[in-house]
Design a protein around this motif. Structure first.
Motif, mmCIF file in Angstrom:
data_model
loop_
_atom_site.group_PDB
_atom_site.id
_atom_site.type_symbol
_atom_site.label_atom_id
_atom_site.label_comp_id
_atom_site.label_asym_id
_atom_site.label_seq_id
_atom_site.Cartn_x
_atom_site.Cartn_y
_atom_site.Cartn_z
ATOM 1 N N LYS A 249 0.821 -1.203 0.000
ATOM 2 C CA LYS A 249 0.000 0.000 0.000
ATOM 3 C C LYS A 249 0.864 1.266 0.000
ATOM 4 O O LYS A 249 0.619 2.200 -0.758
ATOM 5 C CB LYS A 249 -0.932 -0.004 1.217
ATOM 6 N N SER A 250 1.871 1.286 0.883
ATOM 7 C CA SER A 250 2.742 2.471 0.953
ATOM 8 C C SER A 250 3.538 2.633 -0.337
ATOM 9 O O SER A 250 3.753 3.762 -0.809
ATOM 10 C CB SER A 250 3.689 2.352 2.151
ATOM 11 N N SER A 251 3.979 1.520 -0.923
ATOM 12 C CA SER A 251 4.708 1.591 -2.202
ATOM 13 C C SER A 251 3.815 2.172 -3.290
ATOM 14 O O SER A 251 4.262 2.985 -4.109
ATOM 15 C CB SER A 251 5.196 0.197 -2.611
ATOM 16 N N ALA A 259 5.014 10.351 -2.215
ATOM 17 C CA ALA A 259 4.749 10.722 -0.824
ATOM 18 C C ALA A 259 5.970 10.551 0.069
ATOM 19 O O ALA A 259 6.069 11.181 1.119
ATOM 20 C CB ALA A 259 3.591 9.885 -0.267
ATOM 21 N N GLY A 260 6.896 9.667 -0.299
ATOM 22 C CA GLY A 260 8.074 9.454 0.533
ATOM 23 C C GLY A 260 7.790 8.670 1.788
ATOM 24 O O GLY A 260 8.517 8.786 2.791
ATOM 25 N N ASN A 356 -1.385 -5.842 -6.783
ATOM 26 C CA ASN A 356 -0.047 -5.264 -6.799
ATOM 27 C C ASN A 356 1.020 -6.364 -6.868
ATOM 28 O O ASN A 356 0.724 -7.540 -6.665
ATOM 29 C CB ASN A 356 0.149 -4.411 -5.543
ATOM 30 N N LYS A 357 2.236 -5.980 -7.157
ATOM 31 C CA LYS A 357 3.399 -6.878 -7.230
ATOM 32 C C LYS A 357 3.275 -7.905 -8.350
ATOM 33 O O LYS A 357 3.765 -9.040 -8.215
ATOM 34 C CB LYS A 357 3.623 -7.586 -5.892
ATOM 35 N N SER A 381 2.053 -2.803 -10.748
ATOM 36 C CA SER A 381 3.274 -2.976 -9.962
ATOM 37 C C SER A 381 3.766 -1.598 -9.556
ATOM 38 O O SER A 381 4.123 -0.780 -10.405
ATOM 39 C CB SER A 381 4.346 -3.711 -10.771
ATOM 40 N N ALA A 382 3.776 -1.355 -8.261
ATOM 41 C CA ALA A 382 4.290 -0.078 -7.770
ATOM 42 C C ALA A 382 5.779 0.051 -8.039
ATOM 43 O O ALA A 382 6.309 1.157 -8.147
ATOM 44 C CB ALA A 382 4.008 0.057 -6.273
ATOM 45 N N LYS A 383 6.461 -1.076 -8.187
ATOM 46 C CA LYS A 383 7.914 -1.063 -8.413
ATOM 47 C C LYS A 383 8.265 -0.688 -9.847
ATOM 48 O O LYS A 383 9.148 0.144 -10.088
ATOM 49 C CB LYS A 383 8.496 -2.437 -8.064
#
Length: 462
Positions: A249-251, A259-260, A356-357, A381-383
């Motif tokens: 979620k944070s990623s 957002a950092g 995600n992922k 994918s957040a990455k």
């Protein structure tokens, strides 16, 4: 069942005869507060309880999850065991013979603490500690200690302190076992011993602490209500990101908004809610709120304590549920999220599902299976950034259902109102004419009354 030493199965006989097994004579007394004994408690021995209703494979999954929680707490898992339970035992949760085997195995592995993947009553914890001469805690206390370490905001710290104080109140006797014998005092029969006085004094201190924490929390919540009311006067839609802990979620929030927020491959790496703004492709403004992750067997004390933090989820117009596409327990994680949302009263609106992922999926077949199981979900994918544009478009579509496109004419005498209009609406076009500034805006329906006086339709009607 067999014992596990650092991930390798070890026969039960080998565990009992393990080298360097300490004698029972020298007691190894440890306080059971994980925060107070951070330097002493280095090694943990895990115990899973398999009931007739819980298959062994599910029990192993929960035990693996407990191992991840223990790692987040900074402890080394030196061994684990799954113990079958036909019916609960009042004294030890398990049969006394089986309990002694587990205690001997934990001592043989030189564990500093035995951790149960179940809830232990205060009396059961005392009985285990008296028998094993080492600290014994349960899953609930592990999660409480993780929350205590990772809470950052003043409200989260207060909530965790309240939950821990409420949890520790019926367990105070564990901390004062060396004082609980009756000792003679001046005055003869009927006078209370020193141990009883100390326990009652400590209990009174904890009750006073609980009352003070509740009062401070009420004050913090009133302040948050004022802040929320101020934000709601600028009716920008809010989407809450929810999901199982460590689902990314944070990623995802970082990838969408820069957002950092701290990102770490651990359960409950971040606890405090984070709200960040984002401008969607067609200019629509949206607030994204990242909330604490959910987990199976989440202690009820924490659900109660964090209800005010989760109010961001309750009040959000849109829910974004993030699922870890690479997790073998994806369905259970989804069920857990749904149950927690029901408990806090946030399940009454449509949900945007995000898998995600997906970069961790090994082949296209795995993706096709996920698409079949979750046909409406967004694969992202957040990455790598895959699927983020699609997610932004879906969020914008959801926001547009609650917005209206209007043309307004702001007179030159009121041009100072333009800054306020830009805050609450997306400006699609803008040009200056003889009579003022003519704008085409997309604005939330709830905010339209704030600028309806500038409507060109209204002027034509007049």
């Amino acid at each position: 069942a067999c014992f596990w030493l650092q991930g390798r199965p070890v026969a039960e006989e080998m565990t009992v005869n393990a080298p360097r097994q300490p004698e029972w004579a020298p007691p190894r007394r440890l306080h059971t507060n994980m925060i107070e004994t951070e330097e002493k408690q280095k090694k943990a021995f895990l115990v899973g309880i398999q009931t007739p209703e819980l298959p062994e494979d599910k029990c192993r999954e929960l035990l693996d999850e407990l191992s991840e929680l223990t790692d987040t707490l900074g402890l080394e898992v030196v061994g684990s065991v799954i113990a079958k339970q036909r019916e609960p035992n009042i004294r030890f949760l398990l049969g006394e013979g089986r309990a002694r085997q587990i205690a001997e195995a934990a001592v043989a592995f030189e564990a500093d603490v035995i951790i149960f993947d179940d809830f232990l009553t205060p009396s059961q914890q005392r009985n285990w500690e008296n028998m094993a001469d080492i600290a014994v805690i349960d899953r609930q206390e592990v999660i409480l200690d993780i929350f205590a370490r990772h809470a950052r905001s003043s409200e989260a710290v207060l909530q965790v302190e309240l939950a821990r104080a409420t949890y520790s109140l019926p367990r105070l006797k564990r901390r004062w076992t060396h004082l609980n014998r009756q000792r003679g005092m001046a005055g003869g029969m009927g006078m209370r011993g020193e141990g009883e006085q100390q326990i009652e004094l400590d209990s009174r201190i904890v009750r006073m602490k609980i009352a003070k924490l509740k009062a401070r929390l009420d004050e913090v919540r009133r302040q948050r209500q004022v802040q929320r009311a101020q934000r709601l006067r600028k009716p920008v839609p809010v989407a809450a990101i929810v999901g199982y802990t460590n689902a990314g979620k944070s990623s995802l929030l970082n990838a969408l908004t820069d957002a950092g927020v701290l990102v770490e491959d651990k359960l409950f790496a971040t606890l405090d809610p984070t709200v960040r703004g984002i401008i969607l492709p067609k200019g629509q403004k949206l607030l994204l709120a990242d909330t604490v992750g959910f987990i199976r067997r989440l202690p009820h004390l924490l659900v109660e304590a964090f209800k005010s933090t989760l109010e961001e989820t309750v009040l959000a117009e849109h829910i974004v549920e993030v699922l870890d596409a690479s997790s073998p327990d994806l369905d259970e994680h989804h069920d857990t999220t749904v149950k927690v949302l029901e408990e806090i009263g946030a399940n009454s609106r449509g949900t945007i599902f995000v898998l995600n992922k997906v970069d961790l999926l090994q082949d296209e077949l795995s993706r096709q299976r996920l698409r079949h199981r979750f046909p409406d979900a967004i694969m992202c994918s957040a990455k790598t950034g895959e699927g983020l544009d699609e997610l932004k478009n879906v969020l914008e579509q959801c926001c547009m259902r609650n917005t209206r496109e209007e043309e307004i004419l702001v007179p030159h005498s009121n041009l100072s109102a333009l800054s306020h209009i830009r805050e609450i609406a997306a400006v699609l076009s803008e040009k200056y004419e003889e009579n003022g500034a003519r704008l085409v805006i997309r604005i939330p329906k709830a905010a339209w009354p704030l600028v309806s006086e500038y409507s060109t339709h209204r002027r034509r009607d007049i």
